[in-house]
Design a protein around this motif. Sequence first.
Motif, PDB file in Angstrom:
ATOM      1  N   ASN A  29       7.127  68.405  30.919  1.00 57.88           N
ATOM      2  CA  ASN A  29       7.453  67.411  29.975  1.00 57.88           C
ATOM      3  C   ASN A  29       8.624  66.736  30.283  1.00 57.88           C
ATOM      4  O   ASN A  29       9.485  66.732  30.322  1.00 57.88           O
ATOM      5  CB  ASN A  29       7.985  68.599  28.932  1.00 57.88           C
ATOM      6  CG  ASN A  29       7.031  69.472  28.265  1.00 57.88           C
ATOM      7  OD1 ASN A  29       6.364  69.710  27.581  1.00 57.88           O
ATOM      8  ND2 ASN A  29       7.199  70.687  29.121  1.00 57.88           N
ATOM      9  N   LEU A  30       7.892  65.514  30.452  1.00 60.80           N
ATOM     10  CA  LEU A  30       8.908  63.986  30.710  1.00 60.80           C
ATOM     11  C   LEU A  30       9.762  64.004  29.389  1.00 60.80           C
ATOM     12  O   LEU A  30       9.520  64.086  28.378  1.00 60.80           O
ATOM     13  CB  LEU A  30       8.199  63.016  30.708  1.00 60.80           C
ATOM     14  CG  LEU A  30       7.326  62.776  32.330  1.00 60.80           C
ATOM     15  CD1 LEU A  30       6.449  61.412  32.520  1.00 60.80           C
ATOM     16  CD2 LEU A  30       7.962  63.345  33.438  1.00 60.80           C
ATOM     17  N   VAL A  31      10.929  63.413  29.862  1.00 65.70           N
ATOM     18  CA  VAL A  31      12.046  63.319  28.927  1.00 65.70           C
ATOM     19  C   VAL A  31      12.396  61.980  28.592  1.00 65.70           C
ATOM     20  O   VAL A  31      12.445  60.758  29.429  1.00 65.70           O
ATOM     21  CB  VAL A  31      13.457  63.995  29.456  1.00 65.70           C
ATOM     22  CG1 VAL A  31      14.713  63.731  28.625  1.00 65.70           C
ATOM     23  CG2 VAL A  31      13.343  65.433  29.638  1.00 65.70           C
ATOM     24  N   ALA A  35      10.214  72.552  19.422  1.00 63.94           N
ATOM     25  CA  ALA A  35       8.731  73.006  18.779  1.00 63.94           C
ATOM     26  C   ALA A  35       7.646  72.965  19.717  1.00 63.94           C
ATOM     27  O   ALA A  35       7.870  72.187  20.616  1.00 63.94           O
ATOM     28  CB  ALA A  35       8.780  72.209  17.409  1.00 63.94           C
ATOM     29  N   TYR A  36       6.720  73.704  19.839  1.00 64.77           N
ATOM     30  CA  TYR A  36       5.779  73.457  20.907  1.00 64.77           C
ATOM     31  C   TYR A  36       4.372  74.096  20.271  1.00 64.77           C
ATOM     32  O   TYR A  36       4.092  74.858  19.420  1.00 64.77           O
ATOM     33  CB  TYR A  36       6.302  74.536  22.128  1.00 64.77           C
ATOM     34  CG  TYR A  36       6.168  75.867  21.880  1.00 64.77           C
ATOM     35  CD1 TYR A  36       4.998  76.612  22.269  1.00 64.77           C
ATOM     36  CD2 TYR A  36       6.879  76.696  21.114  1.00 64.77           C
ATOM     37  CE1 TYR A  36       4.735  78.007  22.080  1.00 64.77           C
ATOM     38  CE2 TYR A  36       6.890  78.010  20.920  1.00 64.77           C
ATOM     39  CZ  TYR A  36       5.707  78.793  21.487  1.00 64.77           C
ATOM     40  OH  TYR A  36       5.605  80.097  21.241  1.00 64.77           O
ATOM     41  N   ASP A  37       3.302  73.694  21.300  1.00 67.13           N
ATOM     42  CA  ASP A  37       2.003  74.134  20.913  1.00 67.13           C
ATOM     43  C   ASP A  37       1.627  74.830  22.547  1.00 67.13           C
ATOM     44  O   ASP A  37       2.313  74.493  23.297  1.00 67.13           O
ATOM     45  CB  ASP A  37       1.294  72.778  20.937  1.00 67.13           C
ATOM     46  CG  ASP A  37       1.289  72.097  19.642  1.00 67.13           C
ATOM     47  OD1 ASP A  37       1.331  72.733  18.653  1.00 67.13           O
ATOM     48  OD2 ASP A  37       1.609  70.897  19.559  1.00 67.13           O
ATOM     49  N   ALA A  43       0.947  78.076  28.735  1.00 68.16           N
ATOM     50  CA  ALA A  43       2.233  77.315  28.876  1.00 68.16           C
ATOM     51  C   ALA A  43       2.606  76.505  27.657  1.00 68.16           C
ATOM     52  O   ALA A  43       1.595  75.998  26.904  1.00 68.16           O
ATOM     53  CB  ALA A  43       2.587  76.477  30.097  1.00 68.16           C
ATOM     54  N   PRO A  44       3.945  76.468  27.284  1.00 65.19           N
ATOM     55  CA  PRO A  44       4.422  75.594  26.120  1.00 65.19           C
ATOM     56  C   PRO A  44       4.474  74.094  26.230  1.00 65.19           C
ATOM     57  O   PRO A  44       4.783  73.593  27.296  1.00 65.19           O
ATOM     58  CB  PRO A  44       5.758  76.071  25.895  1.00 65.19           C
ATOM     59  CG  PRO A  44       6.285  76.352  27.219  1.00 65.19           C
ATOM     60  CD  PRO A  44       5.161  77.020  28.163  1.00 65.19           C
ATOM     61  N   ILE A  45       3.734  73.376  25.402  1.00 65.68           N
ATOM     62  CA  ILE A  45       3.826  71.972  25.556  1.00 65.68           C
ATOM     63  C   ILE A  45       4.981  71.494  24.291  1.00 65.68           C
ATOM     64  O   ILE A  45       4.654  71.919  23.203  1.00 65.68           O
ATOM     65  CB  ILE A  45       2.344  71.290  25.144  1.00 65.68           C
ATOM     66  CG1 ILE A  45       1.295  71.582  26.054  1.00 65.68           C
ATOM     67  CG2 ILE A  45       2.292  69.816  24.758  1.00 65.68           C
ATOM     68  CD1 ILE A  45      -0.114  71.328  25.782  1.00 65.68           C
ATOM     69  N   ILE A  46       5.773  70.856  24.806  1.00 61.94           N
ATOM     70  CA  ILE A  46       7.016  70.470  23.811  1.00 61.94           C
ATOM     71  C   ILE A  46       6.312  69.363  23.019  1.00 61.94           C
ATOM     72  O   ILE A  46       5.934  68.180  23.673  1.00 61.94           O
ATOM     73  CB  ILE A  46       8.287  69.954  24.871  1.00 61.94           C
ATOM     74  CG1 ILE A  46       8.641  71.387  25.374  1.00 61.94           C
ATOM     75  CG2 ILE A  46       9.204  69.321  23.830  1.00 61.94           C
ATOM     76  CD1 ILE A  46       9.938  71.064  26.268  1.00 61.94           C
ATOM     77  N   ARG A  47       6.467  69.522  21.838  1.00 58.51           N
ATOM     78  CA  ARG A  47       6.038  68.497  20.987  1.00 58.51           C
ATOM     79  C   ARG A  47       6.690  67.205  20.914  1.00 58.51           C
ATOM     80  O   ARG A  47       6.342  65.834  20.806  1.00 58.51           O
ATOM     81  CB  ARG A  47       6.208  68.709  19.401  1.00 58.51           C
ATOM     82  CG  ARG A  47       4.927  69.949  19.146  1.00 58.51           C
ATOM     83  CD  ARG A  47       4.884  70.264  17.763  1.00 58.51           C
ATOM     84  NE  ARG A  47       4.355  71.555  17.454  1.00 58.51           N
ATOM     85  CZ  ARG A  47       4.307  72.501  16.473  1.00 58.51           C
ATOM     86  NH1 ARG A  47       4.976  72.394  15.582  1.00 58.51           N
ATOM     87  NH2 ARG A  47       3.451  73.405  16.583  1.00 58.51           N
ATOM     88  N   VAL A  62      -3.364  66.195  30.870  1.00 65.23           N
ATOM     89  CA  VAL A  62      -2.246  65.269  30.650  1.00 65.23           C
ATOM     90  C   VAL A  62      -2.276  65.212  29.281  1.00 65.23           C
ATOM     91  O   VAL A  62      -3.519  64.839  28.700  1.00 65.23           O
ATOM     92  CB  VAL A  62      -1.995  64.081  31.651  1.00 65.23           C
ATOM     93  CG1 VAL A  62      -0.766  63.280  31.089  1.00 65.23           C
ATOM     94  CG2 VAL A  62      -2.059  64.402  32.937  1.00 65.23           C
ATOM     95  N   HIS A  63      -1.274  65.323  28.374  1.00 67.23           N
ATOM     96  CA  HIS A  63      -1.228  65.337  26.908  1.00 67.23           C
ATOM     97  C   HIS A  63      -0.210  64.054  26.722  1.00 67.23           C
ATOM     98  O   HIS A  63       1.035  64.275  27.109  1.00 67.23           O
ATOM     99  CB  HIS A  63      -0.768  66.491  26.286  1.00 67.23           C
ATOM    100  CG  HIS A  63      -1.604  67.641  26.656  1.00 67.23           C
ATOM    101  ND1 HIS A  63      -2.731  68.011  25.825  1.00 67.23           N
ATOM    102  CD2 HIS A  63      -1.530  68.552  27.881  1.00 67.23           C
ATOM    103  CE1 HIS A  63      -3.038  69.153  26.766  1.00 67.23           C
ATOM    104  NE2 HIS A  63      -2.328  69.451  27.712  1.00 67.23           N
ATOM    105  N   ALA A  64      -0.510  62.955  26.160  1.00 65.67           N
ATOM    106  CA  ALA A  64       0.335  61.725  25.770  1.00 65.67           C
ATOM    107  C   ALA A  64       0.377  61.553  24.467  1.00 65.67           C
ATOM    108  O   ALA A  64      -0.953  61.620  23.888  1.00 65.67           O
ATOM    109  CB  ALA A  64      -0.119  60.688  26.552  1.00 65.67           C
ATOM    110  N   ASP A  65       1.427  61.214  23.938  1.00 68.38           N
ATOM    111  CA  ASP A  65       1.608  60.739  22.461  1.00 68.38           C
ATOM    112  C   ASP A  65       0.786  59.171  22.587  1.00 68.38           C
ATOM    113  O   ASP A  65       1.074  58.372  23.557  1.00 68.38           O
ATOM    114  CB  ASP A  65       2.850  60.445  22.062  1.00 68.38           C
ATOM    115  CG  ASP A  65       3.479  61.451  21.699  1.00 68.38           C
ATOM    116  OD1 ASP A  65       3.035  62.797  21.724  1.00 68.38           O
ATOM    117  OD2 ASP A  65       4.871  61.684  21.760  1.00 68.38           O
TER     118      ASP A  65
END
Length: 181
Positions: free
Chosen positions: A66-68, A94-96, A102-106, A135-138
């Motif tokens: 999870n990039l910061v 909070a995560y999905d 594995a947890p994806i940090i919202r 890869v999950h991106a906003d």
Amino acid sequence: MKKNIGKNLALYPTPLAVVGAMVHHKPNYVLVGHLGIIGHDRVMVSLSKTHYTNRGILENRALTINLVDEAMLPKADYVGRVSGNKTDKSDVFAYDTAETGAPIIRESPLVMECIVDDIYKTEGFESFICKIAAVHADETVLDENGKISYLRLKPVLFEMPTYHYLCTGGVLGACGKIAKP
């Protein structure tokens, strides 16, 4: 002539990331500055063998990177300061749940969901060689063509050995088009 300054990790700064894994069916997080690219579809995450998160990675063979960004930095710094061996960090973010479990940090603007392919052990460290599953991106960090824009993302960088967080800057030029010798 250059001065020999000894054996140093001189490849910093690197993007700062929070690695997430399920440990005993609960999410756990660790702040990571030791990670890298080892191909077009694989990354490496190196963690001290003592990290609590390793237990979940070893058990489930899955993790998220999870990039910061600056908004997420206070919580990221916190999960880097406290040990999962002593502190329950499951409610920090909070995560999905990713397809890998594995947890994806919202809050993270960009998350790499990974499956562990191999583990390379060195003195005191376990380096997880991971295949990128997704890869999950906003949408806010994507350009007009749907590609990741690091100018929009503005990931925090970690610099060692001073242990400072750095902000990213602007564009210096296009690769291969700066100047000729």
